[in-house]
Design a protein around this motif. Structure first.
Motif, PDB file in Angstrom:
ATOM      1  N   ALA A 160       0.806  -1.218   0.000  1.00 42.22           N
ATOM      2  CA  ALA A 160       0.000   0.000   0.000  1.00 42.22           C
ATOM      3  C   ALA A 160       0.837   1.264   0.000  1.00 42.22           C
ATOM      4  N   ILE A 161       2.171   1.123  -0.003  1.00 44.60           N
ATOM      5  CA  ILE A 161       3.023   2.295  -0.176  1.00 44.60           C
ATOM      6  C   ILE A 161       2.765   2.919  -1.543  1.00 44.60           C
ATOM      7  N   VAL A 162       2.199   2.123  -2.465  1.00 43.77           N
ATOM      8  CA  VAL A 162       1.831   2.616  -3.795  1.00 43.77           C
ATOM      9  C   VAL A 162       0.476   3.300  -3.716  1.00 43.77           C
ATOM     10  N   PRO A 163       0.380   4.608  -3.991  1.00 43.36           N
ATOM     11  CA  PRO A 163      -0.923   5.300  -3.965  1.00 43.36           C
ATOM     12  C   PRO A 163      -1.905   4.642  -4.931  1.00 43.36           C
ATOM     13  N   GLY A 164      -3.138   4.487  -4.490  1.00 43.09           N
ATOM     14  CA  GLY A 164      -4.145   3.817  -5.289  1.00 43.09           C
ATOM     15  C   GLY A 164      -4.396   2.399  -4.841  1.00 43.09           C
TER      16      GLY A 164
END
Length: 267
Positions: A160-164
């Protein structure tokens, strides 16, 4: 600092922090779409304080026996379901700490704020959320999770470090795939958010401490924290109640629509 910017950003942070729709994506997109100026690290810390206060207050009756059991387990070296849950939450937090450290030390900021990445992540993880919600057994509660189960959820949280992606979305997804009921999956996701928010706020505070910053507008920070906390608390309350009666399909539809709109806008 414009008061309407404060209100909009605080409400978006509070509303999206615990819903499976990705708060980071909305906070990246909103300034670009509405031409809202960056409010700075101090404001980010204030929003985290508000979100943390909301989840701590909502789970205040659950946290006391959990921490009593955790403290007793350190003295007796014996685990029960409650102390195992606390130790598991701590264990499941390590993956996101490691990934967060790598991202902070590396030069990934531009890539992770890419509109294309946000759009694709919304669509991909919306599909995964739907699949898990539709096919999962939903026969267990959060106290039945093993350490292995909780580490798997923690590894998913690191993505979830990746936005979206949505921290709550992906942790609920994996919890459902492990057989948890919807409300149990949401409760574990919220409990897992506590150390993550604390670490994120502490990290931002440490960066803020080392920088030379202009005088702080304490009224603006206080308003942001208050609005973020109130809206986050309401969202936690409503989501738990809604999941007792309905599926996660409305959130899946929202994310698909958002992802498609973004792709059409970028083309």
């Amino acid at each position: 600092m414009d008061i309407w910017n404060i209100v909009i950003l605080a409400l978006v942070q509070g509303i999206t922090e615990f819903l499976p729709i990705s708060s980071s994506a909305h906070l990246v997109l909103l300034p670009k779409l509405l031409d809202i100026e960056d409010q700075g690290l101090a404001f980010d810390v204030a929003l985290h304080v508000g979100s943390l206060g909301a989840v701590l207050w909502y789970f205040r009756h659950d946290l006391r026996p959990l921490f009593r059991a955790w403290w007793l387990s350190m003295r007796t070296r014996q685990l029960d379901a409650e102390s195992r849950l606390v130790w598991g939450v701590g264990l499941a937090t390590f993956p996101v700490l490691l990934v967060g450290a790598v991202v902070t030390l590396g030069d990934f900021e531009g890539f992770l704020r890419s509109m294309w990445l946000i759009a694709v992540a919304n669509l991909v993880f919306a599909g995964w959320l739907w699949w898990a919600d539709y096919y999962a057994r939903q026969s267990r509660n959060e106290y039945s999770l093993s350490f292995y189960d909780m580490v798997l959820i923690g590894l998913a949280q690191a993505v979830a470090i990746v936005p979206g992606t949505s921290r709550s979305g992906i942790t609920i997804t994996v919890a459902l795939l492990l057989g948890l009921q919807r409300t149990a999956a949401a409760r574990f996701s919220f409990l897992l958010s506590i150390p993550v928010i604390i670490v994120a706020g502490a990290g931002e505070s440490a960066i803020l401490w080392t920088k030379s910053i202009p005088p702080v507008n304490w009224a603006a920070l206080g308003l942001g924290a208050l609005l973020s906390g109130i809206s986050a608390y309401i969202c936690i309350y409503l989501l738990i109640r809604l999941l007792e009666r309905m599926s996660l399909l409305p959130f899946v539809i929202y994310r698909v629509v958002l992802g498609v709109i973004l792709l059409l806008w970028l083309v």
